[in-house]
Design a protein around this motif. Structure first.
Motif, PDB file in Angstrom:
ATOM      1  N   VAL A 431       7.024   4.001  27.080  1.00  0.00           N
ATOM      2  CA  VAL A 431       7.551   4.544  25.835  1.00  0.00           C
ATOM      3  C   VAL A 431       7.133   3.618  24.704  1.00  0.00           C
ATOM      4  O   VAL A 431       6.743   2.462  24.935  1.00  0.00           O
ATOM      5  CB  VAL A 431       9.087   4.694  25.884  1.00  0.00           C
ATOM      6  N   LEU A 432       7.206   4.115  23.473  1.00  0.00           N
ATOM      7  CA  LEU A 432       6.888   3.327  22.286  1.00  0.00           C
ATOM      8  C   LEU A 432       8.149   3.136  21.473  1.00  0.00           C
ATOM      9  O   LEU A 432       8.839   4.103  21.139  1.00  0.00           O
ATOM     10  CB  LEU A 432       5.827   4.032  21.431  1.00  0.00           C
ATOM     11  N   LEU A 433       8.443   1.888  21.136  1.00  0.00           N
ATOM     12  CA  LEU A 433       9.586   1.551  20.298  1.00  0.00           C
ATOM     13  C   LEU A 433       9.026   1.065  18.964  1.00  0.00           C
ATOM     14  O   LEU A 433       8.260   0.095  18.931  1.00  0.00           O
ATOM     15  CB  LEU A 433      10.433   0.469  20.972  1.00  0.00           C
ATOM     16  N   GLU A 434       9.400   1.768  17.886  1.00  0.00           N
ATOM     17  CA  GLU A 434       8.795   1.501  16.580  1.00  0.00           C
ATOM     18  C   GLU A 434       9.852   1.171  15.543  1.00  0.00           C
ATOM     19  O   GLU A 434      11.015   1.605  15.650  1.00  0.00           O
ATOM     20  CB  GLU A 434       7.979   2.717  16.111  1.00  0.00           C
ATOM     21  N   GLY A 496      20.706  12.547  17.817  1.00  0.00           N
ATOM     22  CA  GLY A 496      20.332  13.956  17.927  1.00  0.00           C
ATOM     23  C   GLY A 496      21.486  14.801  18.394  1.00  0.00           C
ATOM     24  O   GLY A 496      22.654  14.387  18.369  1.00  0.00           O
ATOM     25  N   GLU A 497      21.174  16.022  18.830  1.00  0.00           N
ATOM     26  CA  GLU A 497      22.187  16.944  19.340  1.00  0.00           C
ATOM     27  C   GLU A 497      22.774  16.374  20.641  1.00  0.00           C
ATOM     28  O   GLU A 497      22.184  15.497  21.266  1.00  0.00           O
ATOM     29  CB  GLU A 497      21.566  18.317  19.586  1.00  0.00           C
ATOM     30  N   PRO A 498      23.952  16.894  21.054  1.00  0.00           N
ATOM     31  CA  PRO A 498      24.561  16.356  22.280  1.00  0.00           C
ATOM     32  C   PRO A 498      23.629  16.346  23.480  1.00  0.00           C
ATOM     33  O   PRO A 498      23.700  15.456  24.320  1.00  0.00           O
ATOM     34  CB  PRO A 498      25.756  17.294  22.500  1.00  0.00           C
ATOM     35  N   ALA A 499      22.735  17.332  23.576  1.00  0.00           N
ATOM     36  CA  ALA A 499      21.823  17.368  24.719  1.00  0.00           C
ATOM     37  C   ALA A 499      20.819  16.224  24.685  1.00  0.00           C
ATOM     38  O   ALA A 499      20.308  15.795  25.711  1.00  0.00           O
ATOM     39  CB  ALA A 499      21.093  18.702  24.774  1.00  0.00           C
ATOM     40  N   ASP A 500      20.506  15.733  23.491  1.00  0.00           N
ATOM     41  CA  ASP A 500      19.523  14.664  23.345  1.00  0.00           C
ATOM     42  C   ASP A 500      20.165  13.299  23.098  1.00  0.00           C
ATOM     43  O   ASP A 500      19.504  12.270  23.229  1.00  0.00           O
ATOM     44  CB  ASP A 500      18.566  14.979  22.195  1.00  0.00           C
ATOM     45  N   ALA A 501      21.439  13.283  22.692  1.00  0.00           N
ATOM     46  CA  ALA A 501      22.103  12.017  22.372  1.00  0.00           C
ATOM     47  C   ALA A 501      22.460  11.296  23.667  1.00  0.00           C
ATOM     48  O   ALA A 501      23.490  11.572  24.274  1.00  0.00           O
ATOM     49  CB  ALA A 501      23.350  12.268  21.533  1.00  0.00           C
ATOM     50  N   ARG A 502      21.596  10.414  24.098  1.00  0.00           N
ATOM     51  CA  ARG A 502      21.819   9.682  25.337  1.00  0.00           C
ATOM     52  C   ARG A 502      21.415   8.234  25.142  1.00  0.00           C
ATOM     53  O   ARG A 502      20.781   7.868  24.146  1.00  0.00           O
ATOM     54  CB  ARG A 502      21.031  10.306  26.475  1.00  0.00           C
ATOM     55  N   VAL A 503      21.773   7.424  26.113  1.00  0.00           N
ATOM     56  CA  VAL A 503      21.463   5.995  26.065  1.00  0.00           C
ATOM     57  C   VAL A 503      20.436   5.692  27.139  1.00  0.00           C
ATOM     58  O   VAL A 503      20.599   6.094  28.300  1.00  0.00           O
ATOM     59  CB  VAL A 503      22.729   5.143  26.261  1.00  0.00           C
ATOM     60  N   LEU A 504      19.366   4.999  26.744  1.00  0.00           N
ATOM     61  CA  LEU A 504      18.302   4.635  27.680  1.00  0.00           C
ATOM     62  C   LEU A 504      18.318   3.136  27.918  1.00  0.00           C
ATOM     63  O   LEU A 504      18.683   2.350  27.033  1.00  0.00           O
ATOM     64  CB  LEU A 504      16.938   5.036  27.117  1.00  0.00           C
ATOM     65  N   LEU A 505      17.898   2.754  29.098  1.00  0.00           N
ATOM     66  CA  LEU A 505      17.656   1.349  29.419  1.00  0.00           C
ATOM     67  C   LEU A 505      16.155   1.136  29.414  1.00  0.00           C
ATOM     68  O   LEU A 505      15.421   1.769  30.177  1.00  0.00           O
ATOM     69  CB  LEU A 505      18.242   0.996  30.787  1.00  0.00           C
ATOM     70  N   LEU A 506      15.684   0.257  28.545  1.00  0.00           N
ATOM     71  CA  LEU A 506      14.262  -0.034  28.427  1.00  0.00           C
ATOM     72  C   LEU A 506      13.966  -1.436  28.942  1.00  0.00           C
ATOM     73  O   LEU A 506      14.790  -2.348  28.801  1.00  0.00           O
ATOM     74  CB  LEU A 506      13.808   0.077  26.964  1.00  0.00           C
ATOM     75  N   ALA A 507      12.788  -1.595  29.526  1.00  0.00           N
ATOM     76  CA  ALA A 507      12.331  -2.893  30.012  1.00  0.00           C
ATOM     77  C   ALA A 507      11.039  -3.247  29.297  1.00  0.00           C
ATOM     78  O   ALA A 507      10.124  -2.409  29.186  1.00  0.00           O
ATOM     79  CB  ALA A 507      12.115  -2.865  31.519  1.00  0.00           C
ATOM     80  N   GLY A 512       4.586  -4.205  26.491  1.00  0.00           N
ATOM     81  CA  GLY A 512       4.971  -2.810  26.256  1.00  0.00           C
ATOM     82  C   GLY A 512       6.341  -2.499  26.829  1.00  0.00           C
ATOM     83  O   GLY A 512       6.914  -3.261  27.605  1.00  0.00           O
ATOM     84  N   TRP A 513       6.867  -1.335  26.415  1.00  0.00           N
ATOM     85  CA  TRP A 513       8.194  -0.901  26.846  1.00  0.00           C
ATOM     86  C   TRP A 513       8.075   0.196  27.885  1.00  0.00           C
ATOM     87  O   TRP A 513       7.223   1.066  27.803  1.00  0.00           O
ATOM     88  CB  TRP A 513       9.008  -0.377  25.654  1.00  0.00           C
ATOM     89  N   ARG A 514       8.980   0.163  28.846  1.00  0.00           N
ATOM     90  CA  ARG A 514       9.078   1.206  29.863  1.00  0.00           C
ATOM     91  C   ARG A 514      10.542   1.609  30.030  1.00  0.00           C
ATOM     92  O   ARG A 514      11.444   0.788  29.882  1.00  0.00           O
ATOM     93  CB  ARG A 514       8.503   0.738  31.198  1.00  0.00           C
TER      94      ARG A 514
END
Length: 520
Positions: A431-434, A496-507, A512-514
């Motif tokens: 993923v890209l974190l900007e 975002g909307e409830p369907a998209d509003a989530r929390v991700l764990l990135l490494a 780079g980020w994954r």
């Protein structure tokens, strides 16, 4: 008047039964293994340093002359039957909690022998005459009586809480009916919180326990306060719950009896489920071709499942048919009678939403899938040791021993704190974190973001960020330069909307980020 209970406990019964079957002398150390770990051992083995939970190799290293046997509950129940028979010949109304532990009402025995102490002595003598060692305990509550039996104590009426208060918190693991794994985790947690004695735990209020811990902690707290386990809703079931099987031809083999017992257990639990009830005390009865009548009561702190009922019926029939004073003829009638029931809400159903029979059907279906697609096609996750969420899951094929790749009990400094992500991404997509100006967000040598993150790109999709936490640098395997890695983790909340509003764990690794996981 408060009902007094007398518990008889045969120490280390699985190890004693294993030694008896193998003809091992009493002075030789013996341990019983399940999943390659010690689950029971004799006093001589403990004197050599063997403890429950040790792996096979560690037990052998501490005590090279130890005799190791596999766990066999059928063997334990079969050899315990003569003990129960001897106790019941002295005082009727015996209830078996598990092989090695039984309980009965103390009032009648005390009136017959003159006192509770004399009754306990006579019953211990009866067990000794049957060829085993036992200790007796008397108290108002079942769990208190069991803990008193481990010390050979008679607790005064109303003095249960005072008796339990100075005992180590680890004694709560001996409560009958408690799940061994969950109770061990609870005891470990309470010890780390500074609660060293049962009295410290009992001093907390029920509201504090219920709001911070699970149902097992609530049950343990009731035990610590010497509150009776049975609820007032326990009642005598109507006679239509009794199930009967007339054996044609008569049964004289253990395998045939076990098959009939499993069928009766399924019928019994179907009737109980239809009425919204569950069984906590079960009477197993049999009639023989010669007119002999046999009966035994099994009592459980937790409601029985169909699988649990079938196990107890098999154990009992095995004990009757293999005991040296076996019935005078084959069994012609089998009967299961629930003598005490509670609301079905007290019964925790399995993963598949049904009884133990449903669990068995699911397992057979999975085994068939294995036969069609290969042994590795069906796997289960086992909690393992590690720092990241993916490392803490070891996938094991169905039927293999569920051994983790790394010990989860080790400290694992730098481990991701709880709660863990609900979904662990095995492939860990990039993923890209900007930042707000489009610049890539990296982790500096100081372990902080190079700039404040504002957007996340995952493939063709883009999200604005509602918040973030971290980064948390992790320096892994620094002692092995060839495999050492330096990475960081961060939690990102999408906007975002409830369907998209989530929390991700990135490494973050290799610049780079994954995505490692998704929180529910």
């Amino acid at each position: 008047m408060t009902q007094r209970l007398l518990a008889l406990w045969c120490p280390d019964w699985p190890a004693v039964a294993a030694a008896s079957v193998a003809g091992i002398p009493a002075h030789r150390p013996v341990a019983v293994l399940a999943a390659n770990r010690v689950v029971a051992c004799t006093a001589t083995a403990r004197a050599a340093g063997v403890r429950r939970g040790l792996r096979r190799r560690e037990a052998q290293a501490r005590c090279p002359e130890i005799f190791l046997a596999r766990e066999d509950r059928d063997r334990d129940a079969r050899l315990f039957e003569p003990i129960v028979t001897a106790v019941e010949a002295t005082v009727p109304g015996v209830e078996v909690l598990r092989p090695g532990l039984l309980v009965l009402a103390a009032r009648g025995a005390a009136r017959y022998f003159g006192s509770e102490e004399l009754a306990a002595e006579r019953l211990v003598d009866a067990v000794a005459a049957a060829g085993a060692e036992a200790a007796a305990g008397i108290a108002d509550a079942l769990s208190t009586a069991v803990l008193a039996a481990r010390r050979g104590a008679v607790v005064a009426p109303g003095g249960g809480a005072e008796f339990l208060a100075p005992l180590p918190i680890a004694e709560l693991a001996a409560e009958p009916g408690a799940d061994a794994k969950y109770r061990a985790d609870l005891v470990d947690l309470l010890h780390r919180l500074g609660l060293r004695r049962i009295g410290d735990f009992a001093a907390l209020t029920p509201a504090e326990i219920a709001s911070r811990f699970g149902a097992d902690a609530v049950a343990a707290h009731r035990c610590a306060r010497a509150v009776a386990e049975r609820t007032v809703s326990a009642r005598r079931p109507p006679p239509e719950f009794t199930v009967v099987y007339r054996c044609d031809p008569p049964i004289d083999r253990v395998d045939a009896a076990a098959f009939a017992g499993r069928m009766l257990a399924t019928r019994l639990h179907a009737a109980l489920a239809a009425a919204g009830t569950a069984c906590t005390r079960l009477v197993v009865s049999a009639e023989t071709e010669a007119g002999e009548e046999l009966s035994r009561v099994w009592r459980c702190a937790e409601p029985l499942t169909a699988a649990g009922t079938a196990d107890r019926v098999r154990w009992q029939l095995d004990g009757w048919l293999t005991h040296r004073s076996r019935p005078t003829g084959p069994i012609t009638v089998l009967r299961l009678e629930p003598s005490e029931v509670v609301p079905a809400g007290a019964l925790q159903l399995g993963l598949w939403g049904g009884s133990g029979e449903t669990e068995g059907q699911a397992r057979r279906a999975l085994i068939r899938v294995q036969g069609l697609l290969g042994g590795e096609a069906v796997q289960f996750g086992v909690l393992s040791g590690g720092r990241g969420p993916g490392e803490r899951v070891t996938m094991v094929a169905l039927g293999d021993e569920r051994v983790p790749a790394a010990d989860p009990a080790l400290p694992w400094p730098g481990r991701l704190p709880e709660p863990a992500p609900g979904v662990v991404l095995v492939d860990q997509p990039a993923v890209l974190l900007e930042a707000a100006d489009g610049a890539a967000v990296e982790v500096t040598e100081r372990g902080v973001f190079s700039t404040a993150p504002a957007r996340l790109r995952w493939g063709s999709r883009e999200w604005a960020l509602a918040g973030w936490a971290g980064p948390w640098p992790v320096d892994e395997r620094w002692w092995a330069p060839g495999s050492a890695t330096v990475r960081a983790r961060a939690q990102i909340r999408l906007d975002g909307e409830p369907a998209d509003a989530r929390v991700l764990l990135l490494a973050y690794r290799d610049g780079g980020w994954r995505a490692e996981g998704v929180y529910d």
